[in-house]
Write a protein that holds these residues in place. Structure first.
Motif, PDB file in Angstrom:
ATOM      1  N   THR A  80       1.137  -0.352  -9.844  1.00  0.00           N
ATOM      2  CA  THR A  80       0.115  -1.591  -9.999  1.00  0.00           C
ATOM      3  C   THR A  80      -1.221  -0.724 -10.567  1.00  0.00           C
ATOM      4  N   PRO A  81      -2.179  -1.368 -11.403  1.00  0.00           N
ATOM      5  CA  PRO A  81      -3.317  -0.865 -11.788  1.00  0.00           C
ATOM      6  C   PRO A  81      -4.077  -0.005 -10.919  1.00  0.00           C
ATOM      7  N   LEU A  82      -3.978  -0.640  -9.651  1.00  0.00           N
ATOM      8  CA  LEU A  82      -4.912  -0.163  -8.227  1.00  0.00           C
ATOM      9  C   LEU A  82      -4.104   0.160  -7.351  1.00  0.00           C
ATOM     10  N   PRO A  83      -4.103   1.371  -6.647  1.00  0.00           N
ATOM     11  CA  PRO A  83      -3.235   1.428  -5.432  1.00  0.00           C
ATOM     12  C   PRO A  83      -3.738   0.441  -4.246  1.00  0.00           C
ATOM     13  N   PHE A  84      -2.693  -0.274  -3.671  1.00  0.00           N
ATOM     14  CA  PHE A  84      -3.193  -0.899  -2.617  1.00  0.00           C
ATOM     15  C   PHE A  84      -2.013  -1.402  -1.796  1.00  0.00           C
ATOM     16  N   ASN A  85      -2.349  -1.907  -0.452  1.00  0.00           N
ATOM     17  CA  ASN A  85      -1.376  -2.376   0.589  1.00  0.00           C
ATOM     18  C   ASN A  85      -1.797  -3.642   1.030  1.00  0.00           C
ATOM     19  N   LEU A  86      -0.580  -4.514   1.444  1.00  0.00           N
ATOM     20  CA  LEU A  86      -0.772  -5.842   2.097  1.00  0.00           C
ATOM     21  C   LEU A  86      -0.195  -5.861   3.156  1.00  0.00           C
ATOM     22  N   TRP A  87      -0.658  -6.488   4.290  1.00  0.00           N
ATOM     23  CA  TRP A  87       0.123  -6.701   5.492  1.00  0.00           C
ATOM     24  C   TRP A  87      -0.155  -8.066   5.970  1.00  0.00           C
ATOM     25  N   ILE A  88       0.669  -8.449   6.469  1.00  0.00           N
ATOM     26  CA  ILE A  88       0.605  -9.922   7.258  1.00  0.00           C
ATOM     27  C   ILE A  88       1.073  -9.823   8.668  1.00  0.00           C
ATOM     28  N   GLN A  89      -0.053 -10.132   9.371  1.00  0.00           N
ATOM     29  CA  GLN A  89       0.215  -9.880  11.138  1.00  0.00           C
ATOM     30  C   GLN A  89       0.326 -11.237  11.450  1.00  0.00           C
ATOM     31  N   VAL A  90       1.301 -11.268  12.488  1.00  0.00           N
ATOM     32  CA  VAL A  90       1.602 -12.534  13.166  1.00  0.00           C
ATOM     33  C   VAL A  90       1.640 -12.180  14.714  1.00  0.00           C
ATOM     34  N   LEU A  91       0.735 -13.359  15.561  1.00  0.00           N
ATOM     35  CA  LEU A  91       0.666 -13.132  16.906  1.00  0.00           C
ATOM     36  C   LEU A  91       1.143 -14.514  17.182  1.00  0.00           C
ATOM     37  N   PRO A  92       1.891 -14.587  18.513  1.00  0.00           N
ATOM     38  CA  PRO A  92       2.451 -15.773  19.238  1.00  0.00           C
ATOM     39  C   PRO A  92       0.981 -16.509  19.969  1.00  0.00           C
ATOM     40  N   VAL A  93       0.854 -17.856  19.640  1.00  0.00           N
ATOM     41  CA  VAL A  93      -0.109 -18.710  20.609  1.00  0.00           C
ATOM     42  C   VAL A  93       0.635 -19.200  21.515  1.00  0.00           C
ATOM     43  N   SER A  94       2.021 -19.818  21.344  1.00  0.00           N
ATOM     44  CA  SER A  94       2.987 -20.428  22.386  1.00  0.00           C
ATOM     45  C   SER A  94       4.063 -20.302  21.935  1.00  0.00           C
ATOM     46  N   GLU A  95       5.142 -20.839  22.745  1.00  0.00           N
ATOM     47  CA  GLU A  95       6.492 -20.650  22.140  1.00  0.00           C
ATOM     48  C   GLU A  95       6.921 -21.221  20.837  1.00  0.00           C
TER      49      GLU A  95
END
Length: 137
Positions: A80-95
């Motif tokens: 990529t033109p610029l170094p980067f990281n992307l992350w997707i965080q997921v947390l439970p709210v209920s079942e």
């Protein structure tokens, strides 16, 4: 490194369903019809990576570099033109419900920060919004 974070999005699916889908990029086949026609020619993916052409940046390739079960999937920009990281965080709210946040951390030179910060934040928000509308079944 500069950090860009989306707002937290509510997802009407369990954390297990969401994680299972975002941790295996071959699941993108199910949402191919939601991708704008002008992007389809340059859109490709396999289990661990996805490539797309994004104007005005050009071709972007993301590769999964870390999976934390039912919590997070971390991606790295490849060639990529610029170094980067992307992350997707997921947390439970209920079942049957979870919440998600998308974060990008990019190594942006000071001189470019003013030009790219707005579009990058907008891109992070659009990714999070799109991910919140995916059927994770």
């Amino acid at each position: 490194m500069t950090k860009f974070e989306s707002s937290i999005k509510q997802i009407p699916y369990s954390v297990e369903d969401v994680y299972r889908n975002i941790s295996d990029l071959s699941n993108l086949e199910r949402v191919r019809d939601r991708i704008p026609e002008d992007k389809l020619n340059s859109f490709s993916f396999d289990q661990d990576s996805v490539s797309v052409n994004v104007a005005p940046v050009g071709d972007l390739k993301l590769r999964i570099i870390e999976r934390e079960e039912n919590k997070c999937v971390k991606f790295e920009g490849v060639e990529t033109p610029l170094p980067f990281n992307l992350w997707i965080q997921v947390l439970p709210v209920s079942e049957t419900e979870s919440k998600m946040k998308v974060t990008v951390q990019a190594d942006i030179p000071f001189m470019l920060k003013g030009m790219v910060a707005g579009p990058l934040q907008d891109g992070v928000d659009k990714i999070a919004d799109a991910l919140s509308k995916v059927p994770y079944v």
